[in-house]
Every structure is written in C-alpha cells, then in structure tokens.
Design an enzyme around this catalytic site. Structure first.
Site, PDB file in Angstrom:
ATOM      1  CG  HIS A 121      -6.834   1.104   7.677  1.00  8.29           C
ATOM      2  ND1 HIS A 121      -5.756   1.717   7.766  1.00  8.29           N
ATOM      3  CD2 HIS A 121      -6.620   0.499   6.279  1.00  8.29           C
ATOM      4  CE1 HIS A 121      -4.690   1.312   6.705  1.00  8.29           C
ATOM      5  NE2 HIS A 121      -5.394   0.774   6.038  1.00  8.29           N
TER       6      HIS A 121
ATOM      7  CG  ASN B 146      -2.162   0.690   1.028  1.00  8.68           C
ATOM      8  OD1 ASN B 146      -2.203   1.542  -0.029  1.00  8.68           O
ATOM      9  ND2 ASN B 146      -3.206   0.539   1.875  1.00  8.68           N
TER      10      ASN B 146
END
Length: 494
Positions: free
Chosen positions: A380, A349
């Site tokens: 998140h 990521n």
C-alpha cells in the site's frame, strides 16, 4: 487493501489539464476528474472492443495490441510522464521472465517489483513531496506489481514444480509456458485494468483474449450435463448496467455523505476534547462509513469496464443465472452485514486479498498472518497510518479468532441465541473495523495518535488481554495449508 483510490485534500496535476473547468465546477480535484473521465472512456472502449474486436472477427494478436495501446494511452492521459515508471518496471520484469532460471523467476520478479514500488512510494512522498493524498501513478504501479508477481509465481508453479506438490488451485492456474512479449505487456497494461485494476489471473486473461473465457467457465459447471446441448454466449449487458447503477449511487453518496462527515473532523477539538466516549465511538463509525463510497465507486466502475469488454464471467450462480463476478473487488452486502473481522476483510478488496493469499499466506513457512499483513502494508505504501492499521489488524484478527473459537459454539444450540450472537458480533465487527482502519485514511502519525488517545486505545487493550488470557486453540492443519494433489491422492488411497 487493487489499488486504493486515494482521497485528496491537496493535489498536483499529473496528466491532462483539459478537464480543469469541470474540476472547478464540481469542486473535485483535477486528478480525480481525470481518473473518472479516463474510466468512462475505458467503458466506451470496452463496449467497442467487445462488439468490433470480438474473437470471431479478429485474431488474438490484434486484440492484445489494441488492449495494450488503449491502456498505454489512458495511463499517459491520467499521469503524464510519471507513467514512465510503469513501463520501466514492466520491461525490467519481462527481462527477468525471459532470462532468469525457473527456480528463481518468482523470487527475482517479486523483489524487483516490490522494491521498485517501495522506492517510488518513498520518493514521491518523502523526497519530492508529491502525491500527498492524491490519485497518482502509484495506483497503476500497485496493480502492475500484483500482476507481475502473480504471473511469476504461476510460471514457477507450471514449469518449476511437480504437479503433485501443487494445491488444486495452484495446479489450475499454473502457466505451462512463458508468455510472449505481446501477451506479457497486454496482460499488464491492458486498458480494462491499468487504471484501477483489479488483478486477475494470466490464464483467465489469455482465455478471454482468445475467446475461450465464457466456454471454459460453463464447462467447469458441467453445463452440458444439465441438459443443454450447446454452449450459450452470455451477455454482460445486464451485469454492466447493474454495476453502473451501483456506481452512480456511490458517486452521489461520495458527493454528499463523504463531504458532510470528512475524516478531518476526527481531530476536531469537539471530537477529541468535548464528546463523551460513546459519542466518539458512534461518530467514528459514521465517518468511516462515509469514507467508503469512493472505494465502492472506483472498484465497481472498474469491474463494469472489464465486464463491458466481455471479461469477468464466472459461471452460473446457485439460482442458475449467469454470473459476472470473477473480477469483483467487493461484496457490499457482506461488508455491511459482516459478523466477523475475517468476513469483512474477505469481502473488501477481494482481488488484493486473493493476491496476498496466493503469493504470501499459502507459501511462507512461518507466521503467515503477520507476514501477510506486513506485505499488505508495504504494497500500500509508506504512510505511517497504513502500518498503524495493519499492526492493529494483526492484534484484532488474532483476538477475534481466539474469541470465536472459545465461545461461538455456545450460541449455536438455538436459533434465538444465534440471532443474538449475530447482532452482537455485527456491532462489534463494525466498530472494530472503524477503529482499525481510521489511521489508513488519516495517514499521518499525529492525527492517528490523537484519535487513539481520545478512544483510550480501547481496542488495543482489549485485544491484548484476550490474546494473553484466553486459551488459544490450535488451528486445523487444512485451514492453514492448501491441500496438494499428492495429499488428496493419499487420502483417496487410504
């Protein structure tokens, strides 16, 4: 960790239902089928965009408009009325962009965007009980949040700070004028990145829309000084085909390996009560490996979509070949061969790690590692598993850093010792990552505690012992803070 493609044990339809027969045929939740279909449509649109709306044929405003219209259509197709959340956030933050003072524009944008995202995370899970383990509207909202805050900080750097106080990277990316409304919505809602990202820099995006993207990157590597008299027009076709092949392989692995070793098996009686510790250790690694293909699939396909539109050119690699990895979100080879926790995280990521570094790690005055992990967890979502992962990640990162600084130099004296060190650190890294990220995919408290109890909390205990009893060598100053232009100039004068 761009927005994570969420797994689906149960789902609720949020967008178009026209693909429901295909969903039943493949045994895949409808929201995931919608996601894949939308990205494939975006891939076709990207080729069309590059061929028929190239900078030489149309104006930047037309390219901005079409990129935005396609993006709005795709997000409505996938998420239905929930897509309103994206539009509300974009309009609110554009209001901040045009009305807030330069000295506060980055703060207001950051707190509004992160606040709105957090409220949506909380409401969809704990109030409406919607989106449990699904591909839902929070994914695009997370991407938009990254872009809003990235642009706000870059505008602040360009208009509110002295050039000599910026690092070389901040100076390069600083935005010297506030964007127009069309530029703003195009950057945030364009069809190439609205569904799965990744986050990118405003100046790179504007250069792409205006047709200066590849030339700027070639000039950065002194293309003309290498004996070439004109700038070529690199084609992304080869890169796109390569990434689509990787996407296909990832999809096949997802349909086979992921379903053979589901995350739910980590709470089975066999695993928790019957298997010995070594078996649990190895099986946990296998299950975590099996959970990766969906991420590889989503991020590689998103990268291919951007490349197909002509965006993502990064210059020339060490072999002299054109490179299209400016927006790549992962390096699979480096992930699977990582010999340190740091190396693993830096190649997983990538664009989100870059965002965290630019808006948090490089800017906060205290506890940068801890605050960066906390921001990552908040971004998140609010599933407890995320916080288990990131709190464990803080411990593992500090312990790994301590061990590396105390012992690595002993293994650099010979090639054989270095090979042994690399093999051991590879195995330790892969097992440590599997242990650390398991709660991230399990999400809930009960299965996480069950897993860690069955593993005797071994990595937590080892990490704490390392931190408490091994000497912590101070980190070099230039590793923590980016060099400003002012500091570089001082060195030159010295």
């Amino acid at each position: 960790m761009a927005a994570e493609p969420r797994s689906s044990l149960s789902y609720r339809t949020t967008g178009s239902t026209c693909l429901h027969p295909l969903s039943e045929l493949l045994g895949i939740p409808l929201d995931q089928v919608n996601f894949v279909a939308c990205q494939l449509f975006a891939l076709c649109a990207a080729f069309w965009f590059r061929l028929y709306l190239s900078p030489g044929k149309t104006s930047p405003d037309v390219r901005h408009a079409f990129a935005t219209i396609f993006g709005v259509y795709f997000v409505i197709f996938c998420f239905g009325w929930y897509s309103v959340h994206l539009f509300v956030l974009v309009l609110m933050c554009y209001g901040i962009m045009v009305t807030a003072s330069i000295s506060n524009i980055h703060r207001y944008s950051f707190f509004v965007a992160m606040g709105y995202l957090t409220v949506c995370h909380i409401s969809r899970i704990y109030i409406f009980h919607y989106g449990i383990l699904t591909t839902d509207f929070s994914g695009p909202l997370m991407i938009v949040t990254q872009k809003i805050t990235t642009l706000a900080f870059q505008v602040h750097d360009g208009l509110g700070r002295r050039a000599e106080d910026l690092s070389s990277e901040q100076h390069r990316l600083a935005v010297k004028a506030k964007p127009s409304f069309l530029e703003y919505v195009s950057y945030l809602l364009n069809f190439m990145s609205i569904i799965a990202g990744p986050c990118n820099n405003f100046k790179d995006y504007i250069a792409f829309i205006e047709g200066r993207h590849t030339h700027i990157k070639l000039l950065e590597v002194n293309w003309k000084e290498k004996g070439f008299h004109s700038l070529p027009e690199p084609s992304p076709t080869g890169a796109v085909m390569h990434k689509l092949c990787m996407t296909l392989v990832s999809l096949l692995l997802f349909l086979t390996l992921t379903k053979t070793f589901p995350v739910a098996s980590l709470v089975d009686d066999w695993f928790v009560h019957e298997a010995n510790f070594l078996t649990r250790l190895c099986y946990l690694y296998v299950v975590m490996q099996a959970s990766k293909p969906k991420y590889y699939f989503a991020w590689t396909l998103a990268d291919a979509v951007n490349n197909a539109a002509g965006f993502g050119f990064s210059g020339v690699d060490k072999n002299g070949n054109f490179s299209w990895d400016l927006l790549s979100n992962l390096n699979i080879w480096k992930i699977e061969t990582a010999t340190s926790f740091k190396m693993y995280v830096e190649n997983w990521n990538i664009q989100t790690a870059t965002w965290l570094k630019r808006v948090c790690y490089e800017r906060v005055p205290w506890y940068p590692t801890v605050l960066t992990f906390i921001l990552s967890a908040l971004w998140h979502g609010v599933y407890p598993g995320y916080y288990f992962t990131f709190l464990t990640g803080i411990l593992v990162t500090l312990a790994a850093r301590t061990v590396r600084k105390n012992y690595r130099h002993y293994f650099l004296s010979s090639k054989a010792l270095k090979v042994v060190y690399d093999i051991v650190t590879w195995a330790v890294t892969q097992l440590a990552v599997s242990y650390t990220v398991a709660p991230f995919v399990m999400l809930a408290v009960e299965p996480t505690i069950s897993l860690y109890k069955s593993m005797y909390f071994y990595l937590h205990i080892i990490s704490l012992l390392i931190i408490l009893f091994l000497p912590i060598k101070p980190q070099a100053h230039n590793q923590r803070w980016p060099q400003t232009l002012n500091s570089v100039n001082k060195k030159k004068m010295d």
